[in-house]
Design a protein around this motif. Structure first.
Motif, PDB file in Angstrom:
ATOM      1  N   GLY A 105     -36.108  25.981   9.868  1.00  0.00           N
ATOM      2  CA  GLY A 105     -35.054  27.173   9.363  1.00  0.00           C
ATOM      3  C   GLY A 105     -34.140  28.190  10.276  1.00  0.00           C
ATOM      4  N   GLU A 106     -33.728  27.869  11.196  1.00  0.00           N
ATOM      5  CA  GLU A 106     -33.265  28.768  12.357  1.00  0.00           C
ATOM      6  C   GLU A 106     -32.454  28.975  12.403  1.00  0.00           C
ATOM      7  OE1 GLU A 106     -34.452  28.496  16.921  1.00  0.00           O
ATOM      8  OE2 GLU A 106     -33.226  27.488  16.984  1.00  0.00           O
ATOM      9  N   SER A 107     -31.339  30.337  12.455  1.00  0.00           N
ATOM     10  CA  SER A 107     -30.032  30.982  12.212  1.00  0.00           C
ATOM     11  C   SER A 107     -28.986  30.096  13.039  1.00  0.00           C
ATOM     12  CB  SER A 107     -30.013  32.496  12.328  1.00  0.00           C
ATOM     13  OG  SER A 107     -28.723  32.279  12.524  1.00  0.00           O
ATOM     14  N   PRO A 108     -28.276  29.331  12.421  1.00  0.00           N
ATOM     15  CA  PRO A 108     -26.737  28.836  13.449  1.00  0.00           C
ATOM     16  C   PRO A 108     -26.356  29.553  15.136  1.00  0.00           C
ATOM     17  CG  PRO A 108     -26.901  28.431  11.588  1.00  0.00           C
ATOM     18  CD  PRO A 108     -27.329  29.274  11.408  1.00  0.00           C
ATOM     19  N   TYR A 109     -26.593  31.197  14.547  1.00  0.00           N
ATOM     20  CA  TYR A 109     -26.202  31.372  15.619  1.00  0.00           C
ATOM     21  C   TYR A 109     -27.268  31.756  16.778  1.00  0.00           C
ATOM     22  CZ  TYR A 109     -24.867  36.116  17.458  1.00  0.00           C
ATOM     23  OH  TYR A 109     -24.483  36.992  18.582  1.00  0.00           O
ATOM     24  N   ASN A 222      -8.101  29.146 -10.778  1.00  0.00           N
ATOM     25  CA  ASN A 222      -9.493  28.473 -11.728  1.00  0.00           C
ATOM     26  C   ASN A 222     -10.151  29.847 -12.506  1.00  0.00           C
ATOM     27  OD1 ASN A 222     -11.729  27.547 -12.687  1.00  0.00           O
ATOM     28  ND2 ASN A 222     -11.821  26.262 -11.165  1.00  0.00           N
ATOM     29  N   LYS A 223      -9.928  30.050 -13.799  1.00  0.00           N
ATOM     30  CA  LYS A 223     -11.053  31.231 -14.602  1.00  0.00           C
ATOM     31  C   LYS A 223     -11.735  31.470 -15.176  1.00  0.00           C
ATOM     32  CE  LYS A 223      -7.609  34.264 -12.438  1.00  0.00           C
ATOM     33  NZ  LYS A 223      -7.514  35.197 -12.678  1.00  0.00           N
ATOM     34  N   ALA A 224     -12.116  30.417 -15.690  1.00  0.00           N
ATOM     35  CA  ALA A 224     -14.031  29.261 -16.618  1.00  0.00           C
ATOM     36  C   ALA A 224     -15.133  29.000 -15.714  1.00  0.00           C
ATOM     37  CB  ALA A 224     -13.094  28.671 -17.767  1.00  0.00           C
ATOM     38  N   LYS A 225     -15.120  29.759 -14.458  1.00  0.00           N
ATOM     39  CA  LYS A 225     -16.040  29.004 -13.693  1.00  0.00           C
ATOM     40  C   LYS A 225     -16.193  31.089 -12.859  1.00  0.00           C
ATOM     41  CE  LYS A 225     -16.092  25.750 -10.184  1.00  0.00           C
ATOM     42  NZ  LYS A 225     -15.208  24.998  -9.317  1.00  0.00           N
ATOM     43  N   ALA A 226     -18.080  29.909 -13.030  1.00  0.00           N
ATOM     44  CA  ALA A 226     -19.163  31.276 -11.852  1.00  0.00           C
ATOM     45  C   ALA A 226     -19.268  30.606 -10.862  1.00  0.00           C
ATOM     46  CB  ALA A 226     -19.964  31.688 -12.804  1.00  0.00           C
ATOM     47  N   VAL A 227     -19.853  31.200  -9.798  1.00  0.00           N
ATOM     48  CA  VAL A 227     -20.032  30.784  -8.494  1.00  0.00           C
ATOM     49  C   VAL A 227     -21.143  31.481  -8.254  1.00  0.00           C
ATOM     50  CG1 VAL A 227     -19.472  30.825  -5.937  1.00  0.00           C
ATOM     51  CG2 VAL A 227     -17.555  30.698  -7.857  1.00  0.00           C
ATOM     52  N   SER A 228     -21.957  30.312  -7.647  1.00  0.00           N
ATOM     53  CA  SER A 228     -23.496  30.242  -6.800  1.00  0.00           C
ATOM     54  C   SER A 228     -23.474  31.145  -5.904  1.00  0.00           C
ATOM     55  CB  SER A 228     -24.123  30.307  -7.902  1.00  0.00           C
ATOM     56  OG  SER A 228     -25.581  30.254  -7.548  1.00  0.00           O
ATOM     57  N   ILE A 229     -23.515  31.399  -4.602  1.00  0.00           N
ATOM     58  CA  ILE A 229     -23.526  31.343  -2.598  1.00  0.00           C
ATOM     59  C   ILE A 229     -24.854  31.800  -2.986  1.00  0.00           C
ATOM     60  CG2 ILE A 229     -22.531  31.512  -1.444  1.00  0.00           C
ATOM     61  CD1 ILE A 229     -19.883  30.592  -2.572  1.00  0.00           C
ATOM     62  N   ASP A 230     -25.116  31.200  -1.690  1.00  0.00           N
ATOM     63  CA  ASP A 230     -26.439  31.764  -0.857  1.00  0.00           C
ATOM     64  C   ASP A 230     -25.688  32.078   0.220  1.00  0.00           C
ATOM     65  OD1 ASP A 230     -28.715  33.089   0.373  1.00  0.00           O
ATOM     66  OD2 ASP A 230     -29.775  30.962   0.557  1.00  0.00           O
ATOM     67  N   PHE A 231     -25.827  33.677   0.464  1.00  0.00           N
ATOM     68  CA  PHE A 231     -24.961  34.187   2.271  1.00  0.00           C
ATOM     69  C   PHE A 231     -26.222  34.426   2.965  1.00  0.00           C
ATOM     70  CE2 PHE A 231     -21.857  35.144  -1.586  1.00  0.00           C
ATOM     71  CZ  PHE A 231     -21.053  35.112  -0.955  1.00  0.00           C
ATOM     72  N   PHE A 232     -27.659  33.938   3.251  1.00  0.00           N
ATOM     73  CA  PHE A 232     -28.718  34.360   3.859  1.00  0.00           C
ATOM     74  C   PHE A 232     -27.851  34.049   5.298  1.00  0.00           C
ATOM     75  CE2 PHE A 232     -32.338  33.711   6.731  1.00  0.00           C
ATOM     76  CZ  PHE A 232     -32.970  34.879   6.365  1.00  0.00           C
ATOM     77  N   ASN A 233     -27.582  33.305   5.718  1.00  0.00           N
ATOM     78  CA  ASN A 233     -26.886  32.706   6.674  1.00  0.00           C
ATOM     79  C   ASN A 233     -25.187  32.636   7.100  1.00  0.00           C
ATOM     80  OD1 ASN A 233     -29.838  31.374   7.184  1.00  0.00           O
ATOM     81  ND2 ASN A 233     -29.335  29.528   6.564  1.00  0.00           N
ATOM     82  N   CYS A 234     -24.906  33.479   6.168  1.00  0.00           N
ATOM     83  CA  CYS A 234     -23.716  33.730   6.699  1.00  0.00           C
ATOM     84  C   CYS A 234     -23.342  34.637   5.904  1.00  0.00           C
ATOM     85  CB  CYS A 234     -22.429  32.359   5.863  1.00  0.00           C
ATOM     86  SG  CYS A 234     -22.864  31.975   4.105  1.00  0.00           S
ATOM     87  N   PRO A 235     -24.343  36.233   6.088  1.00  0.00           N
ATOM     88  CA  PRO A 235     -23.182  38.013   5.454  1.00  0.00           C
ATOM     89  C   PRO A 235     -22.239  38.008   5.588  1.00  0.00           C
ATOM     90  CG  PRO A 235     -24.605  37.183   7.042  1.00  0.00           C
ATOM     91  CD  PRO A 235     -24.872  36.370   7.191  1.00  0.00           C
TER      92      PRO A 235
END
Length: 612
Positions: A105-109, A222-235
């Motif tokens: 799981g190494e960082s892309p950087y 788009n108003k009726a929607k929740a977004v779930s995102i993991d920013f660990f590798n792209c803060p």
């Protein structure tokens, strides 16, 4: 390395620091041969707010100039940042020749750093200069590559900076060509293209010249929607994505954001408060979303914002200004064409109205009278005692007013009801305790109102600030319970939901009307009893479930006071979202008193439900 003034500050700061070290102590080889002869005096390197330069130089000095009298300093924020090793530290060690095993799981950087070293070990190539449009990670790698005698190793632009253009297109629509971006990039922030395609309808087409991004054939609201995102590798993508969600009325459930508090600013807090805080990514994200105006020399902020953005993307402001001018020109042409043809929407498409004569028959009569007489497709309703929001008072004949008109129209289109925000403020500089409690309660109610509406489960709205489609209101008129003096807003909400009308939200400061707290406990309880008196007529399942939950929890608190230990943190977080300066003790006192006045309101409302 060839440098120019239009390069990112990150590059210039690191280049100048390396040059100063060499001018003072010689090459690393020379220093290792005779370190005592080279240590003439201590060197202080000022790195501004450049964490990349700091971490690279910490490794560079330790490995190439051990023992050299060099002090690294910078802006106050740089000195406050977390000193723990980061992916940039590991990258610097790799670039200095350390053999560091590949981790799962190494960082892309880090992967990108390994690729540079692998290519460096190949045939020597011709050096090149960095174009003014390159920034962020890519520009840093260009600098490092040329520092060690590398050449055309990284032939692409920076994906983290591209995020602000994805944000711009998601909010404003249209299309843009981002030159030099490739689909097979190793940069971790390459994922921004996938994020915006999945959640915001921004499509990416990779051409030989770069990435063409657009919202063609997609809905950007788009108003009726929740977004779930993991920013660990792209803060670095967080500010752009978070402000996109907020602008479009979408809830963002973000994970992997722990490091964001230790960036150039506390970006979690900066996004919440819409503050630049001397942070280049915050400045660009806020400008792309129209939360702050573009620099204007007449306003005295030109040089300051430009200086902040220059850290990674010196050309951003000029390019964004160009896009905004093009957008304004297109809107002007569209408006003129519409006016010439005498078709489409006119300036009275959305009209802010207050001060209706009720002929002594009450508010519902006044509303009916207004709606039947209105010529506009949408009517913006306000109570007489509210302070109108800026967007409702902006002259539509001015460029600013036309921009507000177009934005409001875009959200309203095909909506039966548009819920707008309210804010309670005291007229006094020193609010009374009762006023403070009302302000805190109102903040929690507003946050709950907006969250449920954005999730497509609207349970509240207020006729004090509301946009309604005339045709939809007329369809629902018979269902507004004329026998009950109040409740025009809640019964209207129920009727809209029953008839499947689209309900949307504009949750922005420019659309926020201001209401005043009542001055006495008697007036406060009378108001709450009036609200409670409508409850037996509610039929909407979402409203009933929400109301039942609130009543049950508060009545249960009377039987088991310890419930407040669970309840208080949740409700205090709702209050702080709308009123960040609310003291904890005011919120706590509200939580203690709340069950009692819920009980009083319910009992009083049952006996007063048909009285104003």
């Amino acid at each position: 390395m060839r440098v120019s003034s239009d390069m990112p500050d990150d590059v210039l700061v690191l280049h100048d620091a390396l040059q100063q070290i060499r001018d003072t102590f010689g090459t690393p080889a020379k220093w290792h041969l005779s370190p005592s002869l080279e240590a003439k005096e201590e060197v202080e390197l000022y790195l501004k707010n450049c964490g990349t330069a700091l971490r690279f130089l910490q490794v560079h000095i330790a490995q190439c100039y051990p023992g050299a009298p060099i002090t690294l300093t910078g802006d106050q924020r740089l000195m406050e940042r977390d000193g723990k090793p980061t992916t940039q530290t590991i990258s610097a060690r790799i670039l200095h020749g350390e053999e560091i095993p590949v981790a799962p799981g190494e960082s892309p950087y880090i992967t990108l750093s390994r690729r540079i070293v692998e290519q460096y070990r190949g045939p020597q190539r011709n050096q090149r200069s960095v174009s003014h449009g390159e920034s962020g990670d890519t520009s840093r790698h260009y600098q490092l590559a040329e520092r060690f005698g590398l050449c055309d190793l990284v032939d692409e632009r920076d994906w983290s900076s591209a995020a602000f253009w994805y944000e711009y297109v998601a909010i404003h629509g249209g299309e843009l060509l981002l030159e030099g971006l490739t689909s097979d990039s190793l940069q971790g922030d390459r994922i921004v293209a996938d994020m915006y395609a999945q959640h915001f309808g921004v499509q990416t087409e990779f051409l030989p010249e770069g990435a063409l991004i657009s919202t063609k054939g997609q809905s950007s609201m788009n108003k009726a929607k929740a977004v779930s995102i993991d920013f660990f590798n792209c803060p670095d993508l967080y500010p752009a994505v978070a402000l996109t969600c907020e602008k479009l009325g979408m809830d963002l459930q973000a994970t992997g954001t722990d490091r964001l508090r230790f960036k150039e600013s506390d970006r979690i807090e900066a996004v919440r408060l819409h503050e630049v805080r001397n942070d280049h990514r915050m400045a660009m994200a806020l400008m792309a979303a129209d939360w702050i105006p573009l620099p204007n020399s007449a306003q005295g902020i030109d040089s300051r914002l430009q200086e902040i953005v220059a850290k990674s993307y010196p050309g951003f402001i000029s390019q964004l200004s160009l896009q905004l001018r093009k957008r304004d020109e297109n809107e002007t042409k569209t408006r003129r064409k519409r006016d010439e043809n005498g078709s489409g929407l006119n300036y009275e498409h959305i009209v802010p109205i207050k001060g209706i004569n009720d002929d002594g028959k009450g508010k519902k009569h006044a509303l009916s009278k207004l709606i039947h007489a209105a010529k506009a497709e949408y009517v913006w309703l306000h109570d007489d005692d509210v302070i109108l929001p800026p967007a409702a008072t902006e002259p539509v004949c001015q460029p600013e007013g036309w921009s507000v008109f177009c934005q409001t129209k875009a959200v309203c289109q095909h909506s039966g009801l548009v819920i707008l925000p309210l804010k309670m403020e005291s007229e006094s500089d020193e609010p009374s305790l009762l006023e403070k409690l009302q302000i805190a309660e109102y903040a929690a109610i507003q946050e709950l109102t907006m969250r449920t509406a954005k999730a497509g489960k609207a349970v509240m709205c207020s006729g004090a600030n509301l946009i309604v489609r005339r045709e939809a209101w007329l369809e629902c008129e018979s269902e507004l319970h004329p026998e009950i003096p109040s409740g025009d807003d809640m019964f209207l909400l129920e009727a809209m939901k029953r008839r499947g009308k689209k309900i949307t939200v504009i949750d922005e400061p420019d659309y926020t009307a201001v209401v005043r707290p009542v001055s006495t406990w008697r007036a406060f309880l009378h108001q709450r009893m009036r609200w409670a008196g409508k409850a037996p007529k509610y039929t909407d399942p979402d409203i009933l479930r929400c109301g039942a939950l609130i009543v049950a929890v508060n009545l249960l608190q009377l039987l088991c006071p310890l419930i407040i230990l669970i309840k208080f943190p949740i409700e205090y977080s709702l209050i702080k979202k709308r009123e960040p300066r609310t003291p904890w003790y005011v919120a706590l006192l509200l939580e203690i008193l709340y069950p009692f006045y819920i009980l009083i309101s319910i009992l009083g409302g049952l006996f007063r439900r048909n009285r104003w």
